[in-house]
Design an enzyme around this catalytic site. Structure first.
Site, PDB file in Angstrom:
ATOM      1  N   THR A 207       0.837  -1.206   0.000  1.00 58.42           N
ATOM      2  CA  THR A 207       0.000   0.000   0.000  1.00 58.42           C
ATOM      3  C   THR A 207       0.868   1.251   0.000  1.00 58.42           C
ATOM      4  OG1 THR A 207      -1.673  -1.230   1.260  1.00 58.42           O
ATOM      5  CG2 THR A 207      -1.926   1.158   1.130  1.00 58.42           C
TER       6      THR A 207
ATOM      7  N   ARG B 193       4.122 -10.833   8.585  1.00 52.84           N
ATOM      8  CA  ARG B 193       3.148 -11.244   9.609  1.00 52.84           C
ATOM      9  C   ARG B 193       3.125 -10.252  10.771  1.00 52.84           C
ATOM     10  NH1 ARG B 193       2.582 -17.615  10.872  1.00 52.84           N
ATOM     11  NH2 ARG B 193       1.983 -18.339   8.816  1.00 52.84           N
TER      12      ARG B 193
ATOM     13  N   LYS C  84     -43.775 -22.503  -8.196  1.00 49.87           N
ATOM     14  CA  LYS C  84     -44.707 -21.570  -7.557  1.00 49.87           C
ATOM     15  C   LYS C  84     -44.684 -21.833  -6.059  1.00 49.87           C
ATOM     16  CE  LYS C  84     -47.902 -18.346  -8.293  1.00 49.87           C
ATOM     17  NZ  LYS C  84     -49.117 -18.711  -9.022  1.00 49.87           N
ATOM     18  N   HIS C  85     -44.463 -20.795  -5.281  1.00 50.55           N
ATOM     19  CA  HIS C  85     -44.383 -20.909  -3.823  1.00 50.55           C
ATOM     20  C   HIS C  85     -43.406 -21.998  -3.385  1.00 50.55           C
ATOM     21  CE1 HIS C  85     -47.377 -17.878  -3.154  1.00 50.55           C
ATOM     22  NE2 HIS C  85     -48.255 -18.525  -3.901  1.00 50.55           N
TER      23      HIS C  85
ATOM     24  N   ASN D 201     -44.795 -33.899   2.782  1.00 52.35           N
ATOM     25  CA  ASN D 201     -44.721 -35.170   2.072  1.00 52.35           C
ATOM     26  C   ASN D 201     -44.908 -34.963   0.571  1.00 52.35           C
ATOM     27  OD1 ASN D 201     -44.345 -37.120   4.188  1.00 52.35           O
ATOM     28  ND2 ASN D 201     -46.459 -36.773   4.832  1.00 52.35           N
TER      29      ASN D 201
ATOM     30  N   HIS E 225     -38.229 -29.840   4.144  1.00 48.57           N
ATOM     31  CA  HIS E 225     -39.189 -29.088   4.962  1.00 48.57           C
ATOM     32  C   HIS E 225     -38.925 -27.593   4.898  1.00 48.57           C
ATOM     33  CE1 HIS E 225     -39.295 -33.148   6.972  1.00 48.57           C
ATOM     34  NE2 HIS E 225     -40.560 -32.942   6.705  1.00 48.57           N
TER      35      HIS E 225
END
Length: 530
Positions: free
Chosen positions: A41, A68, A281-282, A424, A530
């Site tokens: 830098t 370091r 969808k959804h 399910n 789920h």
């Protein structure tokens, strides 16, 4: 909150990403700010003709140990942490020759990018920044007196304040920057800790953290009274988070969720093998199909449930072409996502101003490892991604009759889809297209009934003499606990079944299949979702 102005007399700059660095440093110098810097830098700033003081001159110690150790020094941290209005702190600074630092500019070693390019263990370790996070946290803690900048996006805000306040920053800006600084180091440490856990194959580390970078603040969440935002995580999986939006309104929370569901399902279909289309969808597929080309795949997917497809998400596994673009724009669609698109297709979609078009550049790998997470009250559930794919499964024929080649082809297709439908799940398929999908029911038999009823509705709409479930196959994401769900599928016209198996009543289910001449295979793999 008062303005609590703090004039910036000295700035420490140490950045790995040098975007905008020289312009920013020059503007600081124009405000009379002394520039202190490190390594590359400092060289970049000096090469631009600006006066810069090397941090080793400030500390009296050279950089060592391959860089370091360079900023871990009292003359750096004292300059950042000293409370300016505290007499004891002021005396300590005077006694030990510590100069104040009012502005810290640090962006961290590119650890995430190093991991993303699949670098070796040693290179990843060397790209873990130590001095940077230490300075950032110190400056952020002392934000009453110090401003901390962790990305180039905030350079202009700092310059605007210096211009408006005779070279000073306000407390309100310093607090906002401090909050971002802690979030950045938290995300950085999360990336490192998750990488370590993966490298060590630690499935349940004692602490788990996730971090991400804001992509966009959303208008609202699932519902208008909920706030929401979209973040990008370090794993950079191809999909909605990395896609380029060519047109259309800003994506909503539900758009993003549904588009992700569509594209993840689509990834099951290798574009080198087949063209494929998924309509969601959804968050549930309402139509999925394979074909020799995209327009045929779209037509077959749409035929499964054209009512639900209205206002849905369309995902394609090959380059969007003009033919399929014309077909998709015949009905209202919220989002199209594909790896790429032809210029002609883009022009066709462009005539539908509200239709979002996303180009993801690639498909995600359904076999790739990864993590998924969801919150629960007071906690978080984390699991590995469901990366089980049909190609790696061993099918066991459970019935007297084995499926024929056509049935086996459709069984594999149906099980790919079932993986991406909420449990399910029951999926009827025929000729490499879904013809009935039952999702998210408390009872598997209800999913079978709903899927069959949807097929009947689709047949009425298409003026077919019978539902497409006649002569279809059926997939179940988990085992049939009783024979009743299977019997519903048989009544709907299914001739073959694919399911994980493993129920205590498997013998009862197998007998029901044998009694009706149905072929059934077990995968040994469950796909709860789920």
């Amino acid at each position: 909150m008062t303005e609590h102005l703090r004039r910036v007399t000295r700035a420490l700059l140490s950045v790995s990403d040098k975007t905008g660095l020289i312009e920013f440093a020059r503007a600081l110098a124009d405000h009379g700010v002394e520039l202190v810097s490190t390594g590359g830098t400092a060289k970049a700033i000096a090469a631009a003709g600006l006066k810069v003081r090397d941090v080793s001159e400030l500390t009296g110690f050279p950089e060592m140990m391959d860089g370091r150790v360079k900023t871990l020094h009292p003359k750096v941290h004292g300059g950042l942490l000293a409370i300016r209005d505290n007499a004891e702190h002021a005396k300590a600074m005077k006694d030990h020759g510590i100069a104040t630092i009012e502005l810290l500019v640090v962006n961290l070693y590119p650890f995430e990018a190093t991991v993303e390019k699949r670098a070796g263990f040693g290179e990843c370790i060397e790209n873990i920044d130590i001095g940077g996070p230490a300075m950032i946290r110190a400056a952020a803690k002392n934000h009453d007196d110090v401003a901390v900048v962790v990305e180039a996006d905030d350079y202009q805000a700092v310059l605007d304040e210096l211009a408006a306040n005779a070279g000073a920053t306000t407390l309100s800006l310093r607090r906002r920057l401090a909050a971002k600084a802690y979030a950045r180091t938290a995300a950085y440490d999360a990336a490192i800790s998750n990488w370590f856990a993966a490298e060590l194959k630690t499935e349940a580390p004692d602490f788990r953290a996730f971090g991400g970078r804001l992509i966009q603040a959303l208008r609202y969440g699932e519902n208008p009274h909920q706030t929401a935002a979209f973040y990008r995580t370090p794993d950079h999986r191809a999909g909605v988070a990395s896609a380029r939006q060519l047109q259309g309104r800003e994506l909503s929370y539900n758009n993003i969720n549904d588009t992700d569901a569509a594209y993840e399902c689509l990834a099951e279909f290798d574009p080198a093998r087949t063209a494929a289309c998924v309509i969601v969808k959804h968050a549930n597929p309402c139509g999925v199909a394979e074909a020799t080309n995209l327009v045929s795949a779209y037509g077959k997917a749409l035929a499964c449930d054209s009512t639900s497809a209205y206002g849905g998400i369309v995902a394609l596994n090959r380059t969007l072409d003009a033919d399929v673009a014309r077909a998709i724009t015949e009905i209202f669609t919220e989002v199209i996502i594909a790896p790429d698109a032809t210029e002609e297709a883009i022009a066709i979609i462009g005539k539908r101003r509200n239709l979002r078009l996303l180009l993801a550049g690639a498909l995600p790998d359904p076999r790739a490892p990864g993590l998924t997470a969801k919150t629960v009250a007071g906690g978080m559930l984390v699991q590995s991604r469901d990366n089980a794919v049909v190609e790696h499964m061993t099918f066991k024929v459970a019935t007297k009759r084995a499926p024929n080649d056509s049935e086996l082809r459709d069984l594999k297709f149906a099980f790919r889809v079932a993986k991406h439908v909420k449990s399910n799940t029951i999926v009827y398929a025929k000729d490499l297209a879904t013809v009935g999908i039952g999702a998210g029911q408390m009872s598997r038999v209800d999913s079978a009934r709903i899927a069959a009823r949807k097929a009947q509705d689709a047949a009425l709409e298409a003026k077919l003499s019978e539902p497409m479930t006649r002569g279809s196959v059926v997939a179940s994401d988990a085992f049939f606990p009783f024979a009743d769900g299977l019997l519903v599928a048989i009544e709907a016209g299914a001739t073959a079944v694919i399911q994980p198996g493993g129920s205590v009543r498997d013998d009862e289910v197998i007998k029901a299949a044998d009694d009706h001449g149905i072929a059934m295979v077990f995968t040994g793999v469950r796909h709860f979702r789920h």
